[in-house]
Motif scaffolding. Structure first.
Motif, PDB file in Angstrom:
ATOM      1  N   MET A  59       0.839  -1.207   0.000  1.00 10.54           N
ATOM      2  CA  MET A  59       0.000   0.000   0.000  1.00 10.54           C
ATOM      3  C   MET A  59       0.870   1.252   0.000  1.00 10.54           C
ATOM      4  N   TYR A  60       1.909   1.239   0.805  1.00 10.21           N
ATOM      5  CA  TYR A  60       2.817   2.399   0.861  1.00 10.21           C
ATOM      6  C   TYR A  60       3.460   2.654  -0.509  1.00 10.21           C
ATOM      7  N   GLU A  61       3.933   1.605  -1.143  1.00  5.54           N
ATOM      8  CA  GLU A  61       4.552   1.740  -2.459  1.00  5.54           C
ATOM      9  C   GLU A  61       3.565   2.301  -3.477  1.00  5.54           C
ATOM     10  N   MET A  62       2.319   1.831  -3.421  1.00  8.64           N
ATOM     11  CA  MET A  62       1.306   2.306  -4.358  1.00  8.64           C
ATOM     12  C   MET A  62       1.008   3.782  -4.138  1.00  8.64           C
ATOM     13  N   ILE A  63       1.005   4.218  -2.878  1.00 10.17           N
ATOM     14  CA  ILE A  63       0.782   5.636  -2.575  1.00 10.17           C
ATOM     15  C   ILE A  63       1.924   6.481  -3.131  1.00 10.17           C
ATOM     16  N   LYS A  64       3.143   6.044  -2.865  1.00  8.99           N
ATOM     17  CA  LYS A  64       4.317   6.810  -3.317  1.00  8.99           C
ATOM     18  C   LYS A  64       4.406   6.858  -4.843  1.00  8.99           C
ATOM     19  N   GLU A  65       3.961   5.804  -5.504  1.00  4.48           N
ATOM     20  CA  GLU A  65       4.009   5.750  -6.968  1.00  4.48           C
ATOM     21  C   GLU A  65       2.747   6.347  -7.592  1.00  4.48           C
ATOM     22  N   GLU A  66       1.873   6.903  -6.721  1.00  6.80           N
ATOM     23  CA  GLU A  66       0.624   7.539  -7.148  1.00  6.80           C
ATOM     24  C   GLU A  66      -0.293   6.567  -7.891  1.00  6.80           C
ATOM     25  N   LYS A  67      -0.265   5.323  -7.451  1.00 11.66           N
ATOM     26  CA  LYS A  67      -1.171   4.308  -7.989  1.00 11.66           C
ATOM     27  C   LYS A  67      -2.360   4.062  -7.045  1.00 11.66           C
ATOM     28  N   LEU A  68      -2.288   4.657  -5.858  1.00  8.40           N
ATOM     29  CA  LEU A  68      -3.377   4.577  -4.887  1.00  8.40           C
ATOM     30  C   LEU A  68      -3.572   5.965  -4.299  1.00  8.40           C
ATOM     31  N   TRP A  69      -4.758   6.562  -4.554  1.00  6.39           N
ATOM     32  CA  TRP A  69      -5.048   7.889  -4.028  1.00  6.39           C
ATOM     33  C   TRP A  69      -5.045   7.867  -2.503  1.00  6.39           C
ATOM     34  N   MET A  70      -4.515   8.910  -1.877  1.00  4.69           N
ATOM     35  CA  MET A  70      -4.379   8.942  -0.423  1.00  4.69           C
ATOM     36  C   MET A  70      -5.733   8.830   0.271  1.00  4.69           C
ATOM     37  N   ASP A  71      -6.743   9.513  -0.243  1.00  3.95           N
ATOM     38  CA  ASP A  71      -8.082   9.413   0.362  1.00  3.95           C
ATOM     39  C   ASP A  71      -8.573   7.970   0.356  1.00  3.95           C
ATOM     40  N   ASN A  72      -8.306   7.275  -0.745  1.00  7.91           N
ATOM     41  CA  ASN A  72      -8.734   5.876  -0.839  1.00  7.91           C
ATOM     42  C   ASN A  72      -7.903   4.970   0.069  1.00  7.91           C
ATOM     43  N   ALA A  73      -6.618   5.287   0.199  1.00  6.45           N
ATOM     44  CA  ALA A  73      -5.768   4.509   1.111  1.00  6.45           C
ATOM     45  C   ALA A  73      -6.264   4.638   2.549  1.00  6.45           C
ATOM     46  N   ILE A  74      -6.650   5.854   2.932  1.00  7.79           N
ATOM     47  CA  ILE A  74      -7.180   6.091   4.275  1.00  7.79           C
ATOM     48  C   ILE A  74      -8.491   5.345   4.466  1.00  7.79           C
TER      49      ILE A  74
END
Length: 433
Positions: A59-74
């Protein structure tokens, strides 16, 4: 280390998770909703199988690579934490992940902003962090607790607001008792939330349980907080009402179909029963309201003993804890039906095992208390009358014979000897008064 074979729920969740990085923001949110439905069906083993350190690192990698929006990660993190707490699962995977450190840094950075602070983001981050974490940072509590208490005090009755309040209180309830939270930071706010609900019933059942959980986690023995819990906020009265209300929505006759199928009411009820353990152990204040609370536990025990063994066992163990607390008078146990309930459980025991030993502990405690000069009932005539009532309760159904039958040396399930030291004259113990 042998890992559990992937189940249908685990497979479905992992497939949905792998698809997230190929979706746009709206599609991700929809898939996360589907993942939440899968989590609802998971049991503890499936949860442990899916939510690993590797998943959170991904999940962290996807956030950093902008493959997972932060709002959706939360949003995903809040769902994960919600079900971890509802199903009372201990999982340290998030704690050991890179994502944990990342979320902590985001909380600190957002809180330190002097201008344009995003309050909603800070709330979401604090909730995600506390719900997902088994060991929160003591340093971050000074930020998270005041932040979430502000949300918890929102008294609007709109469903959306109620859900926000519920999530904030659930996150706060996950802060263990061994973490120091300065009383001046939380006591007035939690009292206000509980008292307002007692007058207006504005909280959901889960939110109300969570408010009490946060307070009971702070329980101490110096007297001040105990007086608030027992005498001002009437914990025993409120716990009884909530337990009895939740019981109405549970189909006690339905056979258990696995933990993944438990209803929300059942999960909240189990959280109440879990919370009674520290309360009965630490409470030193006598209160007649304890009789009603004991009675409600007995009712749940009788309703659950055929199809919900975990709950019925919890009930018996809570009654045993209450019996060991001198603030809970023996007369309270008698009036509340606790003695009858434990006698019934012993009578149904068909094997001499460690479980039966734990039930017999109740009577060992009872014998000691009836013969103790420390008992609050110091009047000898009243104490003799109480002994007579207890003995008659045992004698009516022939239970004293069962107790004597188990009064011997026996083997437990692991073939280790266990010795029960009940009074040698137990058969006539209650007679010679």
């Amino acid at each position: 280390m042998h890992r559990m074979m992937e189940t249908d729920n685990a497979k479905m969740f992992n497939e949905l998770f792998s698809e997230l990085e190929h979706c746009n923001e709206d599609e991700q949110r929809k898939k996360i909703g589907e993942m939440n439905e899968v989590m609802e069906e998971m049991n503890e083993d499936e949860y442990e199988l899916v939510f690993t350190k590797e998943l959170f690192n991904k999940m962290y990698e996807m956030i950093k690579e902008e493959k997972l929006w932060m709002d959706n990660a939360i949003l995903l993190l809040k769902h994960v934490g919600y079900w971890k707490e509802m199903k009372r699962i201990l999982n340290s995977s998030f704690y050991h992940s890179i994502l944990n450190s990342f979320v902590q840094k985001m909380i600190i950075d957002e809180n330190e902003k002097k201008i344009e602070k995003n309050v909603k983001l800070l709330v979401d981050l604090c909730e995600s962090y506390l719900l997902s974490n088994s060991w929160a940072s003591q340093k971050l509590l000074s930020t998270c607790v005041p932040c979430l208490l502000k949300v918890a005090l929102n008294k609007e009755e709109r469903e959306e607001i109620q859900k926000e309040v519920e999530m904030a209180l659930l996150a706060l309830s996950n802060i263990p008792g061994y973490y120091e939270v300065i009383r001046e930071v939380y006591l007035n706010e939690i009292k206000e939330a509980i008292q307002y609900h007692q007058e207006h019933f504005n909280l959901t059942q889960l939110a109300y349980q969570s408010a009490w959980q946060f307070l009971i986690n702070r329980f101490d023995c110096n007297g001040r907080l105990e007086k608030v819990i027992v005498n001002e906020l009437h914990f025993a009265r409120e716990a009884r009402r909530e337990i009895e209300e939740l019981s109405k929505y549970i189909d006690w006759k339905r056979k258990e179909e696995g933990k993944g199928k438990e209803t929300k009411e059942l999960l909240i009820l189990m959280k109440w029963l879990e919370m009674l353990k520290p309360f009965f152990f630490l409470c030193k204040s006598q209160n007649e309201e304890h009789v009603g609370l004991i009675s409600s536990i007995v009712q749940v025990y009788r309703a659950s003993r055929d199809n919900y063994k975990e709950i019925s066992s919890q009930c018996i163990f809570r009654l045993k804890t209450a019996a060991g607390n001198e603030a809970i008078k023996v007369d309270f146990l008698l009036k509340g039906g606790a003695i009858d309930a434990v006698l019934e459980e012993v009578a149904q025991s068909h094997v001499i095992d460690e479980q039966t030993s734990k039930y017999l502990d109740f009577f060992e405690i009872l014998c000691e208390r009836l013969d103790s000069e420390r008992e609050v009932e110091s009047d000898e005539a009243k104490r003799k009358e109480l002994k007579r009532k207890v003995f008659e309760t045992m004698e009516e159904e022939g239970y004293e014979d069962i107790i004597i039958f188990f009064h011997e040396t026996y083997k437990s399930h692991d073939n280790k000897f266990i010795y029960k030291f009940l009074p040698e004259n137990l058969s006539d113990y209650f007679v010679y008064i």
